[in-house]
Design a protein around this motif. Structure first.
Motif, PDB file in Angstrom:
ATOM      1  N   GLU A 149      25.025 -20.025  16.393  1.00  0.00           N
ATOM      2  CA  GLU A 149      24.446 -19.243  15.568  1.00  0.00           C
ATOM      3  C   GLU A 149      24.880 -18.483  14.417  1.00  0.00           C
ATOM      4  O   GLU A 149      24.459 -18.243  13.375  1.00  0.00           O
ATOM      5  CB  GLU A 149      23.519 -18.058  16.476  1.00  0.00           C
ATOM      6  N   THR A 150      26.172 -18.064  14.781  1.00  0.00           N
ATOM      7  CA  THR A 150      26.774 -17.377  13.795  1.00  0.00           C
ATOM      8  C   THR A 150      27.298 -18.207  12.452  1.00  0.00           C
ATOM      9  O   THR A 150      27.177 -17.876  11.513  1.00  0.00           O
ATOM     10  CB  THR A 150      28.128 -16.625  14.089  1.00  0.00           C
ATOM     11  N   ASP A 203      14.027 -18.190   9.055  1.00  0.00           N
ATOM     12  CA  ASP A 203      14.930 -18.123  10.005  1.00  0.00           C
ATOM     13  C   ASP A 203      15.424 -19.472  10.810  1.00  0.00           C
ATOM     14  O   ASP A 203      14.498 -20.485  10.499  1.00  0.00           O
ATOM     15  CB  ASP A 203      14.507 -17.097  11.344  1.00  0.00           C
ATOM     16  N   LEU A 204      16.363 -19.457  11.586  1.00  0.00           N
ATOM     17  CA  LEU A 204      16.817 -20.616  12.190  1.00  0.00           C
ATOM     18  C   LEU A 204      15.981 -20.734  13.272  1.00  0.00           C
ATOM     19  O   LEU A 204      15.111 -20.051  13.720  1.00  0.00           O
ATOM     20  CB  LEU A 204      18.097 -20.398  12.808  1.00  0.00           C
ATOM     21  N   LYS A 246      15.268 -22.894   8.855  1.00  0.00           N
ATOM     22  CA  LYS A 246      16.041 -22.907   7.390  1.00  0.00           C
ATOM     23  C   LYS A 246      16.732 -24.302   6.958  1.00  0.00           C
ATOM     24  O   LYS A 246      16.842 -24.634   5.879  1.00  0.00           O
ATOM     25  CB  LYS A 246      17.176 -21.665   7.594  1.00  0.00           C
ATOM     26  N   GLU A 276      19.718 -22.991  17.807  1.00  0.00           N
ATOM     27  CA  GLU A 276      21.005 -23.635  17.413  1.00  0.00           C
ATOM     28  C   GLU A 276      20.963 -25.134  17.367  1.00  0.00           C
ATOM     29  O   GLU A 276      21.691 -25.710  17.268  1.00  0.00           O
ATOM     30  CB  GLU A 276      22.146 -22.978  18.677  1.00  0.00           C
ATOM     31  N   ASN A 278      24.016 -19.164  10.680  1.00  0.00           N
ATOM     32  CA  ASN A 278      23.334 -18.153   9.690  1.00  0.00           C
ATOM     33  C   ASN A 278      24.326 -17.894   8.424  1.00  0.00           C
ATOM     34  O   ASN A 278      23.809 -17.434   7.353  1.00  0.00           O
ATOM     35  CB  ASN A 278      23.437 -16.778  10.495  1.00  0.00           C
ATOM     36  N   LYS A 279      25.660 -18.441   8.669  1.00  0.00           N
ATOM     37  CA  LYS A 279      26.661 -18.141   7.321  1.00  0.00           C
ATOM     38  C   LYS A 279      26.478 -19.337   6.358  1.00  0.00           C
ATOM     39  O   LYS A 279      26.640 -18.900   5.314  1.00  0.00           O
ATOM     40  CB  LYS A 279      27.903 -18.484   8.140  1.00  0.00           C
TER      41      LYS A 279
END
Length: 404
Positions: free
Chosen positions: A238-239, A266-267, A270, A86, A242-243
């Motif tokens: 994180e949510t 992935d984070l 990205k 994050e 990812n969005k």
């Protein structure tokens, strides 16, 4: 209790002379000075492990990668993020704001609302204006009062189910006001809005706990907290990360690339396209280690003493007005002297070795509110002293006499 002379010995630039006078550096809101341990760490990286990261199997690449990711983990712990992924490395707060604003272009639609405050730096206004122009969303502004505080009753009224993101600074760069961000975050979440906190001015003065705040995004710059220029952090839940879509395309941020389709890494990768400021990212961790060794409680105590002493001494000057009068302030005093342009004062006291910032501080809406062209801003750090404040006061008096 801090041993100020020992602390000052850590900062070689504080021994410099400017215009033949000992440097008094009161422009910490613009950028802080760097301790020797940070300066040495930059050289050490380039002398011992310089290599690109995440891509090489050779030893230097692995050493550089390990150091970079250790720094990310340090910063995760420092701000109490739930996950290391994050924590995104950026070039500074401005980059972080633009990354999120750009991402929200895929979420907003006409009629949605973005909320900023009257106290924002231009960097936390312009990207959101651009976003609104692009999407048809509306920009709403939380008003301020004469003391420089945001009016929470008006904020509560502005919030609605149309509000999609609220973005506000933790501390005003122009006035030093500490905003009630926890209250603002909780109220925004009640209507389903995300919250972005601009921590550019706060990260040097306090240790943000992003989980306790429950903010969705928090950004800050390394150069204002004893770290290198061109470094910064964007924290995002994180949510949300990812969005949001990637901000830039390139190496590192991909999983698979074909001419037909690209899939993203992935984070955190990205959002970290291209070769980053590797030395800067590693050394930002060094700077945070240094600040934690000094101790944020010690930093806050010292800076509060400087704020109280500086306020008292400056108010002894006839015709001097301080902007931003709140009990919730950090070590910034923004002031003017009646009948004299702030630039003229700043220019004269520079000849006496004193560095302050003059102008609108990239916060023109604040200056327009007070109907002034700008202010003289003295921003103190934990390595400053009361004797330096005395020198500032005498210099301002001298400038006033010359210009009256």
């Amino acid at each position: 209790m801090l041993n100020i002379q020992k602390i000052r010995a850590d900062f070689p630039i504080l021994n410099e002379k400017v215009n033949g006078k000992p440097l008094v550096y009161f422009d910490n809101g613009a950028t802080s000075q760097k301790p020797q341990v940070v300066i040495d760490a930059i050289a050490k990286y380039y002398q011992e492990i310089n290599a690109n990261i995440h891509r090489g199997v050779h030893t230097l690449s692995q050493l550089a990668t390990d150091a970079y990711e250790i720094s990310r983990s340090k910063i995760q712990k420092h701000i109490n993020a739930k996950h290391a992924h994050e924590v995104l490395f950026t070039s500074g707060t401005t980059f972080g704001i633009n990354l999120v604003a750009n991402g929200f272009a895929s979420i907003l639609k006409p009629g949605d609302e973005v909320m900023v405050s009257h106290l924002e730096h231009h960097s936390n206004i312009v990207p959101w204006q651009m976003l609104c122009e692009k999407t048809g969303a509306t920009l709403k502004v939380i008003p301020m009062d004469e003391n420089g505080e945001l009016i929470m009753a008006e904020y509560d009224k502005l919030l609605s189910d149309k509000t999609k993101i609220v973005t506000v600074n933790h501390i005003s760069n122009a006035l030093g006001i500490i905003n009630p961000v926890k209250y603002m975050i909780d109220k925004a979440h009640e209507v389903g809005a995300a919250v972005f906190i601009d921590g550019a001015q706060s990260a040097a003065h306090l240790r943000p706990d992003v989980q306790a705040l429950d903010c969705d995004f928090y950004a800050f710059s390394g150069h204002k907290m004893c770290g290198p220029t061109g470094t910064g952090i964007l924290y995002g839940k994180e949510t949300w990360l990812n969005k949001l879509p990637p901000y830039q395309g390139g190496g590192e941020m991909i999983k698979e690339v074909t001419f037909e389709k690209t899939t993203y890494a992935d984070l955190p990768h990205k959002f970290e396209a291209g070769t980053p400021n590797i030395a800067g990212g590693i050394v930002l961790g060094t700077a945070i280690d240094y600040l934690n060794e000094v101790g944020f409680e010690n930093i806050q105590k010292q800076e509060l003493e400087l704020l109280e002493y500086g306020t008292k001494r400056l108010l002894e000057i006839e015709g001097l007005r301080i902007y931003g009068n709140s009990k919730n302030k950090t070590s910034v005093i923004s002031f003017n002297i009646e009948g004299i342009h702030p630039y003229d004062i700043g220019s004269i006291i520079d000849k006496l070795g004193i560095a302050v910032r003059t102008g609108h501080h990239c916060a023109q809406p604040i200056m327009n509110f007070y109907s002034i062209p700008g202010t003289i801003r003295a921003s103190f750090s934990f390595y400053n002293t009361k004797e330096e404040i005395d020198a500032l006061v005498e210099a301002v008096k001298k400038a006033q006499l010359m210009l009256s």
